[in-house]
Design a protein around this motif. Structure first.
Motif, PDB file in Angstrom:
ATOM      1  N   GLU A   1      24.120 -36.842 -10.063  1.00 20.58           N
ATOM      2  CA  GLU A   1      24.928 -35.657  -9.725  1.00 20.58           C
ATOM      3  C   GLU A   1      26.138 -36.048  -8.885  1.00 20.58           C
ATOM      4  N   ARG A   2      25.923 -36.919  -7.923  1.00 23.41           N
ATOM      5  CA  ARG A   2      27.035 -37.374  -7.073  1.00 23.41           C
ATOM      6  C   ARG A   2      28.074 -38.120  -7.897  1.00 23.41           C
ATOM      7  N   LEU A   3      27.610 -38.958  -8.804  1.00 23.79           N
ATOM      8  CA  LEU A   3      28.516 -39.708  -9.665  1.00 23.79           C
ATOM      9  C   LEU A   3      29.348 -38.764 -10.525  1.00 23.79           C
ATOM     10  N   ALA A   4      28.715 -37.753 -11.091  1.00 24.06           N
ATOM     11  CA  ALA A   4      29.440 -36.784 -11.922  1.00 24.06           C
ATOM     12  C   ALA A   4      30.526 -36.084 -11.117  1.00 24.06           C
ATOM     13  N   LYS A   5      30.204 -35.699  -9.885  1.00 28.14           N
ATOM     14  CA  LYS A   5      31.202 -35.048  -9.026  1.00 28.14           C
ATOM     15  C   LYS A   5      32.355 -35.992  -8.722  1.00 28.14           C
ATOM     16  N   LEU A   6      32.041 -37.246  -8.391  1.00 25.45           N
ATOM     17  CA  LEU A   6      33.089 -38.220  -8.090  1.00 25.45           C
ATOM     18  C   LEU A   6      33.953 -38.503  -9.312  1.00 25.45           C
ATOM     19  N   GLU A   7      33.339 -38.622 -10.476  1.00 21.65           N
ATOM     20  CA  GLU A   7      34.111 -38.841 -11.694  1.00 21.65           C
ATOM     21  C   GLU A   7      35.027 -37.667 -11.973  1.00 21.65           C
ATOM     22  N   HIS A   8      34.549 -36.458 -11.713  1.00 17.90           N
ATOM     23  CA  HIS A   8      35.374 -35.269 -11.903  1.00 17.90           C
ATOM     24  C   HIS A   8      36.576 -35.298 -10.956  1.00 17.90           C
ATOM     25  N   VAL A   9      36.338 -35.613  -9.708  1.00 18.08           N
ATOM     26  CA  VAL A   9      37.433 -35.676  -8.727  1.00 18.08           C
ATOM     27  C   VAL A   9      38.437 -36.753  -9.127  1.00 18.08           C
TER      28      VAL A   9
END
Length: 73
Positions: free
Chosen positions: A50-58
């Motif tokens: 989940e954290r990775l997905a958020k960082l990739e989105h940012v």
């Protein structure tokens, strides 16, 4: 085979069965510990995903696909 030999054989097999039962119990405890560890690791893995997905989105955002200024690219 004599009766005494059969009784001795049965006693040996009983001892083997007892030893194998103890080995199984040890392995069962190890499996329980490992299953608990795996469950914890699965939770950590999900959180990290989940954290990775958020960082990739940012990181995927730039001035062309967001309201940020071009100077922030």
């Amino acid at each position: 085979m004599t009766c005494d030999e059969l009784l001795e054989l049965v006693g040996e097999q009983g001892a083997r069965i007892t030893a194998l039962g103890e080995q199984i119990a040890v392995r069962d405890r190890q499996i329980t510990v490992m299953a608990t560890q795996m469950a914890g690791l699965a939770e950590v893995n999900e959180t990290l995903g989940e954290r990775l997905a958020k960082l990739e989105h940012v990181l995927s955002r730039n001035s062309k696909n967001s309201s940020s200024a071009p100077s922030k690219d």
